[in-house]
Motif scaffolding. Structure first.
Motif, PDB file in Angstrom:
ATOM      1  N   ASN A   1      18.156 -37.596 -13.383  1.00 50.12           N
ATOM      2  CA  ASN A   1      16.716 -37.310 -13.310  1.00 50.12           C
ATOM      3  C   ASN A   1      16.524 -35.876 -12.852  1.00 50.12           C
ATOM      4  N   SER A   2      15.355 -35.341 -13.111  1.00 53.64           N
ATOM      5  CA  SER A   2      15.040 -33.976 -12.674  1.00 53.64           C
ATOM      6  C   SER A   2      13.534 -33.823 -12.529  1.00 53.64           C
ATOM      7  N   LYS A   3      13.153 -32.808 -11.751  1.00 54.66           N
ATOM      8  CA  LYS A   3      11.729 -32.552 -11.507  1.00 54.66           C
ATOM      9  C   LYS A   3      11.535 -31.089 -11.172  1.00 54.66           C
ATOM     10  N   VAL A   4      10.609 -30.427 -11.848  1.00 55.88           N
ATOM     11  CA  VAL A   4      10.247 -29.039 -11.558  1.00 55.88           C
ATOM     12  C   VAL A   4       8.861 -29.045 -10.928  1.00 55.88           C
ATOM     13  N   PHE A   5       8.687 -28.264  -9.851  1.00 53.15           N
ATOM     14  CA  PHE A   5       7.409 -28.268  -9.145  1.00 53.15           C
ATOM     15  C   PHE A   5       7.183 -26.914  -8.490  1.00 53.15           C
ATOM     16  N   GLU A   6       5.994 -26.744  -7.911  1.00 58.09           N
ATOM     17  CA  GLU A   6       5.670 -25.527  -7.176  1.00 58.09           C
ATOM     18  C   GLU A   6       5.378 -25.862  -5.723  1.00 58.09           C
ATOM     19  N   MET A   7       5.836 -24.991  -4.826  1.00 53.88           N
ATOM     20  CA  MET A   7       5.517 -25.113  -3.405  1.00 53.88           C
ATOM     21  C   MET A   7       5.167 -23.736  -2.895  1.00 53.88           C
ATOM     22  N   ASN A   8       3.989 -23.606  -2.314  1.00 54.22           N
ATOM     23  CA  ASN A   8       3.500 -22.300  -1.855  1.00 54.22           C
ATOM     24  C   ASN A   8       3.550 -21.268  -2.978  1.00 54.22           C
ATOM     25  N   GLY A   9       3.252 -21.724  -4.198  1.00 51.90           N
ATOM     26  CA  GLY A   9       3.203 -20.815  -5.330  1.00 51.90           C
ATOM     27  C   GLY A   9       4.556 -20.426  -5.892  1.00 51.90           C
ATOM     28  N   LYS A  10       5.648 -21.046  -5.406  1.00 61.32           N
ATOM     29  CA  LYS A  10       6.990 -20.703  -5.867  1.00 61.32           C
ATOM     30  C   LYS A  10       7.599 -21.882  -6.619  1.00 61.32           C
ATOM     31  N   LYS A  11       8.212 -21.585  -7.753  1.00 62.60           N
ATOM     32  CA  LYS A  11       8.794 -22.623  -8.599  1.00 62.60           C
ATOM     33  C   LYS A  11      10.102 -23.136  -7.985  1.00 62.60           C
ATOM     34  N   GLN A  12      10.245 -24.466  -7.940  1.00 57.86           N
ATOM     35  CA  GLN A  12      11.436 -25.106  -7.400  1.00 57.86           C
ATOM     36  C   GLN A  12      11.777 -26.315  -8.260  1.00 57.86           C
ATOM     37  N   ALA A  13      12.937 -26.914  -8.013  1.00 54.18           N
ATOM     38  CA  ALA A  13      13.351 -28.056  -8.824  1.00 54.18           C
ATOM     39  C   ALA A  13      14.269 -28.970  -8.026  1.00 54.18           C
ATOM     40  N   LEU A  14      14.282 -30.251  -8.406  1.00 59.06           N
ATOM     41  CA  LEU A  14      15.228 -31.240  -7.921  1.00 59.06           C
ATOM     42  C   LEU A  14      15.988 -31.785  -9.122  1.00 59.06           C
ATOM     43  N   VAL A  15      17.306 -31.903  -8.991  1.00 59.82           N
ATOM     44  CA  VAL A  15      18.137 -32.430 -10.070  1.00 59.82           C
ATOM     45  C   VAL A  15      19.064 -33.488  -9.483  1.00 59.82           C
ATOM     46  N   GLN A  16      19.016 -34.687 -10.056  1.00 57.55           N
ATOM     47  CA  GLN A  16      19.828 -35.798  -9.564  1.00 57.55           C
ATOM     48  C   GLN A  16      20.983 -36.065 -10.522  1.00 57.55           C
ATOM     49  N   PHE A  17      22.211 -35.983  -9.992  1.00 58.63           N
ATOM     50  CA  PHE A  17      23.406 -36.263 -10.771  1.00 58.63           C
ATOM     51  C   PHE A  17      23.826 -37.721 -10.587  1.00 58.63           C
ATOM     52  N   GLU A  18      24.768 -38.141 -11.414  1.00 62.17           N
ATOM     53  CA  GLU A  18      25.236 -39.523 -11.357  1.00 62.17           C
ATOM     54  C   GLU A  18      26.030 -39.787 -10.083  1.00 62.17           C
ATOM     55  N   THR A  19      26.763 -38.781  -9.579  1.00 59.22           N
ATOM     56  CA  THR A  19      27.563 -38.950  -8.365  1.00 59.22           C
ATOM     57  C   THR A  19      27.405 -37.743  -7.454  1.00 59.22           C
ATOM     58  N   GLU A  20      27.780 -37.923  -6.187  1.00 56.07           N
ATOM     59  CA  GLU A  20      27.763 -36.822  -5.227  1.00 56.07           C
ATOM     60  C   GLU A  20      28.754 -35.732  -5.630  1.00 56.07           C
ATOM     61  N   GLU A  21      29.902 -36.135  -6.181  1.00 60.38           N
ATOM     62  CA  GLU A  21      30.923 -35.165  -6.570  1.00 60.38           C
ATOM     63  C   GLU A  21      30.404 -34.222  -7.651  1.00 60.38           C
ATOM     64  N   LEU A  22      29.686 -34.770  -8.632  1.00 62.94           N
ATOM     65  CA  LEU A  22      29.137 -33.921  -9.699  1.00 62.94           C
ATOM     66  C   LEU A  22      28.105 -32.946  -9.134  1.00 62.94           C
ATOM     67  N   ALA A  23      27.259 -33.437  -8.221  1.00 67.50           N
ATOM     68  CA  ALA A  23      26.256 -32.564  -7.608  1.00 67.50           C
ATOM     69  C   ALA A  23      26.926 -31.458  -6.795  1.00 67.50           C
ATOM     70  N   THR A  24      28.013 -31.810  -6.092  1.00 68.44           N
ATOM     71  CA  THR A  24      28.747 -30.819  -5.303  1.00 68.44           C
ATOM     72  C   THR A  24      29.358 -29.755  -6.204  1.00 68.44           C
ATOM     73  N   ASP A  25      29.969 -30.176  -7.305  1.00 64.29           N
ATOM     74  CA  ASP A  25      30.557 -29.211  -8.248  1.00 64.29           C
ATOM     75  C   ASP A  25      29.487 -28.257  -8.773  1.00 64.29           C
ATOM     76  N   ALA A  26      28.312 -28.812  -9.105  1.00 64.69           N
ATOM     77  CA  ALA A  26      27.239 -27.965  -9.641  1.00 64.69           C
ATOM     78  C   ALA A  26      26.769 -26.960  -8.601  1.00 64.69           C
ATOM     79  N   LEU A  27      26.608 -27.403  -7.358  1.00 67.40           N
ATOM     80  CA  LEU A  27      26.177 -26.490  -6.289  1.00 67.40           C
ATOM     81  C   LEU A  27      27.205 -25.386  -6.083  1.00 67.40           C
ATOM     82  N   VAL A  28      28.473 -25.762  -5.991  1.00 69.13           N
ATOM     83  CA  VAL A  28      29.526 -24.789  -5.712  1.00 69.13           C
ATOM     84  C   VAL A  28      29.634 -23.736  -6.812  1.00 69.13           C
ATOM     85  N   CYS A  29      29.411 -24.161  -8.055  1.00 67.00           N
ATOM     86  CA  CYS A  29      29.564 -23.231  -9.181  1.00 67.00           C
ATOM     87  C   CYS A  29      28.304 -22.443  -9.501  1.00 67.00           C
TER      88      CYS A  29
END
Length: 468
Positions: free
Chosen positions: A419-447
């Motif tokens: 799942n994913s979601k793009v939104f604005e906070m205080n006029g700044k664009k941000q996003a949340l992205v949900q991966f299938e596992t914690e390991e995949l999310a960690t790899d994405a963050l690190v890279c």
């Protein structure tokens, strides 16, 4: 990081209990005491026990609404109890029959229900409520505080219900609290009845609102912690305040007076197992994947928990690395949250090193002056984001015109995105992205942390949200 879009429902939905009459507290005490002593006959009034501070009126609504209309609800915080009045006896009987076989639980806490010995809750004028005298100043306690709450956030929440004059925030043993002064008592009454028990953000930052016994708030500075909206000329800080040593405005362990001050950065209490007294700054990381790891990727992961001074990969042990953090407290956070985390298919071993620091040299990478260190500013805010790796990553400093597809294209190589979601906070664009596992999310963050997207250097953290 959440979106202020989540606040919109607070402003638009009238609070269910605003039409309820309040009860005289001495009468409530008598009702509860007699209920504990009497095996009552069926009644449309239900007595609920073990109602902790984290349980709101809305939580109790959700517990009993499936069985019928609730006409009155009274919380007695001092006794951790509540009284719920259904529209008729049949609805109350149905609910208690159901919960006789299914243990009712709210926010992980078991609550216990029985018929009240009284058939009806007697309504009285609100002003007779002992210990609950309406006042134009509200005392607000924030429970489940996963995100930092500033004066600006509180103003956005409370100002739609009346003219807010002053706000003061502070840290107490009960947690993060604020005093909010309205222009009139009526505005405060409306705000309390509308917002009590609500969450500022989805699933967290719950409001517990009482009337203060103060007559007037004294505000000395206009900043993120206090504000006098009637006097915009107040200074932001005390003049002549000495500057903090270390990394700019870093608030690491050496700069904090004691463990209580460190705990304040976490909203009142340190994570379990974290002492705040460690003085070893260097970490030994082992069981790395030598084919995929490098210093910058380690920086991206460990900088979530503090500033990085330098990193050294051990050439004679290619699956080992030394990481020197900004101070001992930050090192303790990194060890606590990353021990056992999985990175590039390897389960990390993270421990304190016997070396007090890393000697600079040709085989070390220096990060002390990197503008990518997250704790150079707003250190207390960044501490609140510290957590173990999760399935959801939060992206900020995004281009204003970025699309959800562009974000997904950047990250999809690291694994299945749920799942994913793009939104604005205080006029700044941000996003949340949900991966299938914690390991995949960690790899994405690190890279992908500190990588460029349409000319913007993006920032990625783990989100503490359970889902998007």
């Amino acid at each position: 990081m959440p979106t202020f879009g989540c606040l919109s429902w607070i402003f638009e939905i009238p609070f269910f209990f605003s039409r309820f009459c309040s009860l005289h507290f001495s009468a409530i005490h008598a009702l509860l005491d007699s209920d504990l002593q009497t095996m009552a006959e069926p009644s449309k009034v239900i007595h609920v026990r073990n109602v902790g501070h984290e349980i709101s009126e809305n939580d109790l609504l959700q517990l009993f609404q499936p069985f019928g209309v609730i006409t009155k609800l009274v919380m007695l915080r001092a006794k951790n109890q509540a009284l719920v009045q259904m529209q008729d006896v049949a609805s109350a009987v149905n609910s208690l029959q159901f919960y006789a076989n299914v243990q009712p639980s709210i926010r992980g806490r078991n609550v216990y229900v029985q018929f009240s010995s009284h058939q009806e809750l007697t309504s009285m004028d609100q002003n007779q409520g002992r210990g609950d005298e309406p006042n134009r100043i509200l005392l607000v306690t924030i429970h489940h505080m996963m995100y930092p709450i500033t004066v600006d956030v509180l103003y956005q929440v409370f100002s739609p219900h009346g003219s807010v004059e002053k706000i003061v925030t502070f840290q107490k043993s009960a947690g993060f609290q604020a005093l909010i002064q309205y222009q009139s008592r009526q505005h405060a009454v409306v705000a309390r009845s509308t917002l009590q028990g609500r969450n500022i953000y989805d699933g967290c930052c719950q409001l517990d609102i009482q009337f203060s016994n103060l007559d007037e708030l004294q505000v000395n500075y206009n900043n993120d912690r206090s504000r006098d909206f009637t006097n915009p000329n107040l200074p932001t800080e005390q003049k002549g305040r000495p500057s903090q040593p270390g990394y700019g405005d870093t608030v690491g362990y050496p700069q904090m007076a004691n463990a209580a001050a460190i705990a304040a950065a976490f909203g009142g209490g340190l994570p379990p197992g974290v002492t705040g007294t460690n003085d070893r700054c260097t970490i030994l990381v082992s069981n790395l994947n030598p084919d995929r790891i490098d210093e910058d990727k380690l920086f991206n992961l460990f900088s979530i928990y503090g500033n990085i001074v330098r990193i050294k990969l051990l050439r004679n042990k290619p699956d080992h690395a030394l990481i020197q953090m900004g101070d001992g407290f930050q090192a303790e956070l990194a060890v606590h949250f990353l021990k056992g985390a999985t990175l590039f298919g390897k389960r990390l071993e993270v421990n304190f090193s016997k070396h007090p620091n890393i000697t600079p040299g040709a085989d070390t990478h220096e990060y002390a002056n990197s503008n990518l260190n997250r704790f150079n500013r707003n250190a207390a805010k960044n501490y609140r984001y510290c957590c173990s790796p999760t399935k959801i990553i939060h992206l900020s400093t995004l281009p204003q015109d970025v699309t959800e597809d562009e974000i997904l294209n950047l990250l999809e190589e690291h694994g299945t995105i749920v799942n994913s979601k793009v939104f604005e906070m205080n006029g700044k664009k941000q996003a949340l992205v949900q991966f299938e596992t914690e390991e995949l999310a960690t790899d994405a963050l690190v890279c992908k942390h500190a990588s460029s997207l349409s000319g913007s250097v993006i920032r990625i953290s783990f989100s503490q949200l359970q889902n998007i």
